[in-house]
Motif scaffolding. Structure first.
Motif, PDB file in Angstrom:
ATOM      1  N   LEU A  45       3.996   1.764  -8.275  1.00 38.78           N
ATOM      2  CA  LEU A  45       3.282   0.836  -9.152  1.00 38.78           C
ATOM      3  C   LEU A  45       1.798   1.086  -9.024  1.00 38.78           C
ATOM      4  CD1 LEU A  45       3.271  -2.763  -7.585  1.00 38.78           C
ATOM      5  CD2 LEU A  45       3.478  -0.658  -6.288  1.00 38.78           C
ATOM      6  N   SER A  46       1.015   0.472  -9.904  1.00 40.83           N
ATOM      7  CA  SER A  46      -0.440   0.644  -9.876  1.00 40.83           C
ATOM      8  C   SER A  46      -1.081  -0.473  -9.057  1.00 40.83           C
ATOM      9  CB  SER A  46      -0.988   0.614 -11.304  1.00 40.83           C
ATOM     10  OG  SER A  46      -0.832  -0.680 -11.864  1.00 40.83           O
ATOM     11  N   PRO A  47      -2.327  -0.284  -8.621  1.00 39.05           N
ATOM     12  CA  PRO A  47      -3.015  -1.352  -7.875  1.00 39.05           C
ATOM     13  C   PRO A  47      -3.121  -2.656  -8.666  1.00 39.05           C
ATOM     14  CG  PRO A  47      -4.168   0.726  -7.604  1.00 39.05           C
ATOM     15  CD  PRO A  47      -3.114   0.957  -8.646  1.00 39.05           C
TER      16      PRO A  47
ATOM     17  N   GLU B 265       0.831  -1.208   0.000  1.00 42.40           N
ATOM     18  CA  GLU B 265       0.000   0.000   0.000  1.00 42.40           C
ATOM     19  C   GLU B 265       0.862   1.254   0.000  1.00 42.40           C
ATOM     20  OE1 GLU B 265      -0.296  -2.455   2.197  1.00 42.40           O
ATOM     21  OE2 GLU B 265      -2.183  -3.424   1.635  1.00 42.40           O
ATOM     22  N   ASP B 266       2.004   1.187   0.693  1.00 41.53           N
ATOM     23  CA  ASP B 266       2.916   2.335   0.715  1.00 41.53           C
ATOM     24  C   ASP B 266       3.497   2.575  -0.669  1.00 41.53           C
ATOM     25  OD1 ASP B 266       2.701   2.713   3.576  1.00 41.53           O
ATOM     26  OD2 ASP B 266       3.972   0.949   3.798  1.00 41.53           O
ATOM     27  N   LEU B 267       3.886   1.494  -1.364  1.00 39.67           N
ATOM     28  CA  LEU B 267       4.460   1.649  -2.698  1.00 39.67           C
ATOM     29  C   LEU B 267       3.432   2.201  -3.674  1.00 39.67           C
ATOM     30  CD1 LEU B 267       6.633  -1.587  -3.091  1.00 39.67           C
ATOM     31  CD2 LEU B 267       7.245   0.632  -2.130  1.00 39.67           C
ATOM     32  N   ILE B 268       2.183   1.790  -3.531  1.00 43.20           N
ATOM     33  CA  ILE B 268       1.125   2.346  -4.377  1.00 43.20           C
ATOM     34  C   ILE B 268       0.955   3.835  -4.076  1.00 43.20           C
ATOM     35  CG2 ILE B 268      -1.352   2.294  -4.879  1.00 43.20           C
ATOM     36  CD1 ILE B 268      -1.270  -0.737  -4.322  1.00 43.20           C
TER      37      ILE B 268
ATOM     38  N   ASN C 197      11.548  -7.234  -0.304  1.00 42.05           N
ATOM     39  CA  ASN C 197      11.011  -7.415   1.047  1.00 42.05           C
ATOM     40  C   ASN C 197       9.481  -7.407   1.027  1.00 42.05           C
ATOM     41  OD1 ASN C 197      12.218  -7.586   3.863  1.00 42.05           O
ATOM     42  ND2 ASN C 197      10.632  -6.053   4.173  1.00 42.05           N
ATOM     43  N   VAL C 198       8.915  -6.502   0.234  1.00 41.96           N
ATOM     44  CA  VAL C 198       7.456  -6.421   0.127  1.00 41.96           C
ATOM     45  C   VAL C 198       6.898  -7.693  -0.498  1.00 41.96           C
ATOM     46  CG1 VAL C 198       5.559  -5.225  -1.033  1.00 41.96           C
ATOM     47  CG2 VAL C 198       7.375  -3.897   0.047  1.00 41.96           C
TER      48      VAL C 198
ATOM     49  N   GLU D 233       1.257  -9.907  -6.367  1.00 41.12           N
ATOM     50  CA  GLU D 233       0.830 -10.718  -5.219  1.00 41.12           C
ATOM     51  C   GLU D 233       0.424 -12.114  -5.671  1.00 41.12           C
ATOM     52  OE1 GLU D 233      -2.616 -10.771  -1.711  1.00 41.12           O
ATOM     53  OE2 GLU D 233      -2.445  -9.056  -3.072  1.00 41.12           O
ATOM     54  N   ALA D 234      -0.319 -12.178  -6.766  1.00 43.40           N
ATOM     55  CA  ALA D 234      -0.742 -13.479  -7.287  1.00 43.40           C
ATOM     56  C   ALA D 234       0.461 -14.300  -7.746  1.00 43.40           C
ATOM     57  CB  ALA D 234      -1.723 -13.274  -8.448  1.00 43.40           C
TER      58      ALA D 234
END
Length: 453
Positions: A212-214, A204-207, A245-246, A221-222
């Protein structure tokens, strides 16, 4: 805090007239400070007073010593009139020098500072919001910088001297430290500290930072949950380790994870994590434990996932073989200028293993082992963005074939001087989606559509 249990007896870090091991270095003049003599006097008394109390309390039940209280008492004994603000500032500087890393402590406490760079005793830069700033802080001289370096490296069992003038280490919070001393560093001892936030960044922080985009975040993640082998690439300071790390945070708590790094930086929150760290040679030139040694050993530790902080040489071959032999979902980073450059860089690093493999065989290993390349770049405004999410889909003749799934399209700069642009899907449906779904992970086709964003 129990300072005795933390440090034992305190050693005098020396004043400008008490240089330790730096007589051959060209010292830069002392910092202009009207309170310098006061600080030096109190510093010497603090060390003596602390060690006296430590010796007295060593056999007692309560061995805690309040260092700040000692410092304030000793300042009060000096025949010098100070305002409360001046006294507090001087006490904090002396405390940082005795118990911490001297003038660097103020930047280590500042959460907005991401990097600290000591070029010379009188030149300390910091990075804040992606921009470099020259600070007004100074070390007394080269001896002062050397003492801070020795304090850092000795805490992790490493050394830095003329026979080993370059060293990588880490601080207690996981921040990465690189130190270089004369005769290699001509201006004097040099320190570079890459800080890590006390609370690790989340996707969420990187978004929020527009990294990057959602839709890209959902796809990555997938991919991690769907056990895709992923390489994070980019240049120095592009945010590879942060992104690694994320992504590592998406790994299930039910899987056994082995992390391998030169200096431990990853901050995984899962329970079943084994952290391995390379080791340089000792003073006799023996005892080195390379990343390649650790990768080979990790294969005997029944890992579900192997995470290598960065592949730089022959360990690349072992990492590819691990990805090809049942350790799906492994992750690593590599320095590269583009996703295509990742392939050629890894091919070169495999050759460094000493195995005389034909180029085509190496490329086949790469194409079969790696599913995804996530390339990140740092822009002139200091922002970091994922500019390519690319899939490796196989071989065509002697060439590894790739296709972009998402790209960042820059569009100049906005009124604030920030890089403008948008993250867009290329419209290509990734072949890796089948693997993700076969592992029981949701992967939506709408993420890859060029319309409907």
């Amino acid at each position: 805090m129990n300072w005795v249990s933390r440090l034992g007896q305190v050693k005098d870090t020396g004043t400008p007239s008490q240089k330790t091991g730096s007589e051959n270095y060209s010292d830069i003049g002392p910092r202009t400070d009207k309170y310098q003599s006061l600080k030096e006097a109190v510093h010497r008394e603090v060390v003596t007073e602390y060690n006296t109390r430590f010796a007295e309390n060593r056999s007692g039940e309560d061995s805690s010593v309040d260092m700040m209280e000692i410092i304030r008492q000793l300042i009060g004994r000096q025949e010098q009139t100070l305002t409360r603000l001046e006294e507090s500032k001087i006490a904090q500087e002396i405390y940082d020098d005795v118990m911490g890393l001297g003038p660097l402590e103020v930047f280590l406490r500042d959460s907005s500072v991401s990097e600290i760079m000591v070029n010379a005793p009188n030149q300390i830069y910091i990075e804040r919001s992606g921009k470099l700033e020259l600070t007004g802080s100074r070390f007394r001289d080269n001896a002062h910088v050397l003492n801070v370096i020795n304090r850092i490296v000795s805490s992790v069992g490493r050394r830095c001297d003329e026979s080993n003038p370059m060293v990588d280490a880490r601080l207690a919070d996981g921040s990465r430290v690189n130190a270089v001393i004369p005769p290699i560093a001509l201006k004097g001892p040099t320190i570079t500290i890459r800080k890590f936030s006390a609370v690790p960044l989340k996707i969420e922080d990187l978004i929020g930072y527009n990294t990057l985009s959602p839709q890209m975040a959902s796809f990555l993640e997938a991919c991690v949950k769907g056990r895709c082998n992923t390489v994070v690439s980019g240049g120095t300071g592009s945010g590879k380790t942060t992104l690694l790390n994320v992504l590592s945070g998406y790994i299930s708590d039910q899987e056994r994870i082995v992390t391998i790094e030169d200096a431990a930086e990853l901050q995984l929150k899962q329970n079943h994590v084994v952290t391995l760290e390379g080791r340089p040679s000792n003073i006799e030139g023996k005892g080195v434990v390379s990343i390649r040694d650790l990768v080979r050993n990790a294969l005997r530790m029944r890992p579900d996932r192997i995470i290598v902080g960065e592949v730089r040489s022959g360990e690349t071959l072992d990492m590819l073989q691990a990805m090809n032999t049942g350790h799906e979902g492994s992750l690593t980073t590599v320095h590269a200028n583009s996703p295509r450059d990742v392939v050629s860089r890894m091919e070169t690093m495999v050759m460094m293993s000493g195995m005389e493999l034909p180029a085509k065989a190496i490329r086949e290993q790469i194409s079969s082992a790696i599913d995804l390349v996530v390339h990140q770049s740092r822009f002139r405004d200091g922002s970091r963005k994922i500019v390519n999410v690319s899939e490796i889909i196989g071989m065509e003749g002697d060439t590894v074939t790739m296709q972009d799934i998402f790209v960042f399209k820059p569009n100049g700069v906005d009124s604030m001087g920030k890089v403008a642009g948008q993250f867009v899907p290329t419209g290509i449906h990734p072949k890796v989606v089948e693997k993700i779904r076969n592992n029981g992970v949701l992967c939506k086709d709408e993420w890859f559509l060029q319309k409907g964003w």
